[in-house]
Motif scaffolding. Structure first.
Motif, PDB file in Angstrom:
ATOM      1  N   GLY A   1     -20.053 111.712  39.888  1.00  0.00           N
ATOM      2  CA  GLY A   1     -21.413 111.859  40.353  1.00  0.00           C
ATOM      3  C   GLY A   1     -22.387 112.161  39.236  1.00  0.00           C
ATOM      4  N   ALA A   2     -23.655 112.207  39.602  1.00  0.00           N
ATOM      5  CA  ALA A   2     -24.749 112.285  38.632  1.00  0.00           C
ATOM      6  C   ALA A   2     -24.725 113.532  37.770  1.00  0.00           C
ATOM      7  N   HIS A   3     -24.116 114.616  38.255  1.00  0.00           N
ATOM      8  CA  HIS A   3     -24.127 115.875  37.510  1.00  0.00           C
ATOM      9  C   HIS A   3     -22.730 116.446  37.299  1.00  0.00           C
ATOM     10  N   ASP A   4     -21.700 115.637  37.528  1.00  0.00           N
ATOM     11  CA  ASP A   4     -20.328 116.111  37.369  1.00  0.00           C
ATOM     12  C   ASP A   4     -19.974 116.311  35.897  1.00  0.00           C
ATOM     13  N   ASP A   5     -19.048 117.235  35.640  1.00  0.00           N
ATOM     14  CA  ASP A   5     -18.483 117.378  34.303  1.00  0.00           C
ATOM     15  C   ASP A   5     -17.580 116.185  34.003  1.00  0.00           C
ATOM     16  N   VAL A   6     -17.499 115.837  32.708  1.00  0.00           N
ATOM     17  CA  VAL A   6     -16.729 114.671  32.284  1.00  0.00           C
ATOM     18  C   VAL A   6     -15.663 115.105  31.282  1.00  0.00           C
ATOM     19  N   PRO A   7     -14.376 115.077  31.661  1.00  0.00           N
ATOM     20  CA  PRO A   7     -13.323 115.474  30.725  1.00  0.00           C
ATOM     21  C   PRO A   7     -13.078 114.406  29.661  1.00  0.00           C
ATOM     22  N   ILE A   8     -12.787 114.841  28.449  1.00  0.00           N
ATOM     23  CA  ILE A   8     -12.404 113.912  27.383  1.00  0.00           C
ATOM     24  C   ILE A   8     -11.007 113.379  27.695  1.00  0.00           C
ATOM     25  N   PRO A   9     -10.777 112.064  27.600  1.00  0.00           N
ATOM     26  CA  PRO A   9      -9.466 111.499  27.937  1.00  0.00           C
ATOM     27  C   PRO A   9      -8.362 112.022  27.013  1.00  0.00           C
ATOM     28  N   PRO A  10      -7.137 112.112  27.507  1.00  0.00           N
ATOM     29  CA  PRO A  10      -6.020 112.560  26.662  1.00  0.00           C
ATOM     30  C   PRO A  10      -5.880 111.705  25.406  1.00  0.00           C
ATOM     31  N   GLY A  11      -5.752 112.366  24.271  1.00  0.00           N
ATOM     32  CA  GLY A  11      -5.531 111.669  23.004  1.00  0.00           C
ATOM     33  C   GLY A  11      -6.773 111.099  22.363  1.00  0.00           C
TER      34      GLY A  11
END
Length: 318
Positions: A114-124
């Motif tokens: 969604g528009a304001h969700d946190d975005v995790p960095i992909p593994p590796g």
């Protein structure tokens, strides 16, 4: 009209964004249902919802505007291609084949944010990047559409951020297949789905949408472009996607990343020394007429390294 999907107290609702907040649509109605019903019916349902009470935006979590059956992402900006070719593949200039047809790939419809969700960095991933795009949403089923019918088939538009793991992408593209894990960890859609009629005045004489696009990292503007700098208008993208096959109502088609700093990889390819995204970075994108999305990058899951392939065997029989 601006259709939204939002979560309140653990329950997901569809609604219409008005000046005083989000107006719920009837229970069990989804934005995808409205898209499949067609624009006239959707506008009628939205008008009815706007006559009802509103929910304050601060009380909800915006989800992606709809759950699309498929997501295609094009690469329709020449300036972006020029910069990224140097950064990702080590080449120079725009491949001649880019001019022949609007190339796309299928990305992951299960990784939408969604528009304001946190975005995790992909593994590796050590080179995390954003991509400023606009997406069109198909409003009716069709096959082998010509551009005129394809334009009429567009239900509306939303902002798309195609988050990219550039180091993973570089490796994958050398295998001449992909991208795969370089692209499928997260895609932001939002904040809402703006119906095509609201943007009719922004079309130029060639059918391009002249909308201003900007992206900032931690409050500092990094990129700015016009959507009308695409190599093909959205009608051509929809027509090409349907060529010899089908598009269906709800399908999402991304424009590809704009030029002039629409992503970090383009700037890296032009010699700009800008660090990749890191936990805590805030990426904000705004597109004229479509709204603003704002996501914070966070640390992702730590996983073991991927196993390498074993050397091929030479046995021909058991």
């Amino acid at each position: 009209m601006r259709f939204a999907t939002y979560e309140q107290d653990g329950t997901v609702h569809a609604g219409v964004a008005g000046e005083d907040g989000l107006h719920p649509l009837p229970d069990h109605t989804t934005v995808l249902d409205l898209v499949r019903a067609g624009l006239p019916a959707a506008l009628e349902a939205g008008a009815a919802a706007l006559r009802g009470p509103a929910v304050p935006p601060a009380a909800v979590r915006l989800r992606p505007p709809l759950e699309p059956p498929t997501v295609r992402d094009f690469v329709a900006f020449e300036e972006h291609v020029e910069g990224v070719v140097a950064s990702v593949s080590g080449g120079a200039g725009v491949p001649p084949e880019w001019y022949d047809a609007p190339t796309f790939y299928f990305t992951n419809p299960y990784a939408l944010l969604g528009a304001h969700d946190d975005v995790p960095i992909p593994p590796g991933c050590a080179l995390f990047d954003f991509e400023l795009e606009v997406a069109a949403v198909v409003g009716r089923d069709g096959a082998s559409l010509d551009p005129a019918r394809a334009r009429d088939a567009i239900f509306g538009y939303t902002i798309l951020n195609d988050w990219s793991a550039r180091d993973l992408q570089r490796r994958e593209m050398k295998v001449q297949l992909g991208p795969a894990k370089g692209k499928d960890s997260a895609t932001t859609l939002g904040p809402w789905l703006v119906t095509a009629d609201e943007l009719a005045a922004h079309h130029d004489e060639d059918g391009f949408l002249a909308l201003e696009m900007t992206v900032a990292v931690n409050g500092v503007r990094v990129g700015h472009d016009l959507l009308s700098n695409m190599g093909w208008p959205f009608a051509e993208l929809v027509a090409y996607a349907s060529r010899g096959t089908q598009v269906r109502a709800g399908d999402v088609l991304g424009s590809g990343t704009c030029g002039n700093g629409g992503c970090l990889a383009e700037l890296w390819g032009r010699g700009r020394e800008i660090p990749p995204l890191a936990p805590g970075d805030v990426v904000e994108m705004a597109v004229e007429g479509l709204g603003t999305i704002r996501n914070t990058v966070v640390a992702g899951t730590t996983l073991p390294p991927v196993a390498r392939a074993r050397p091929r065997l030479r046995h021909r029989t058991r």
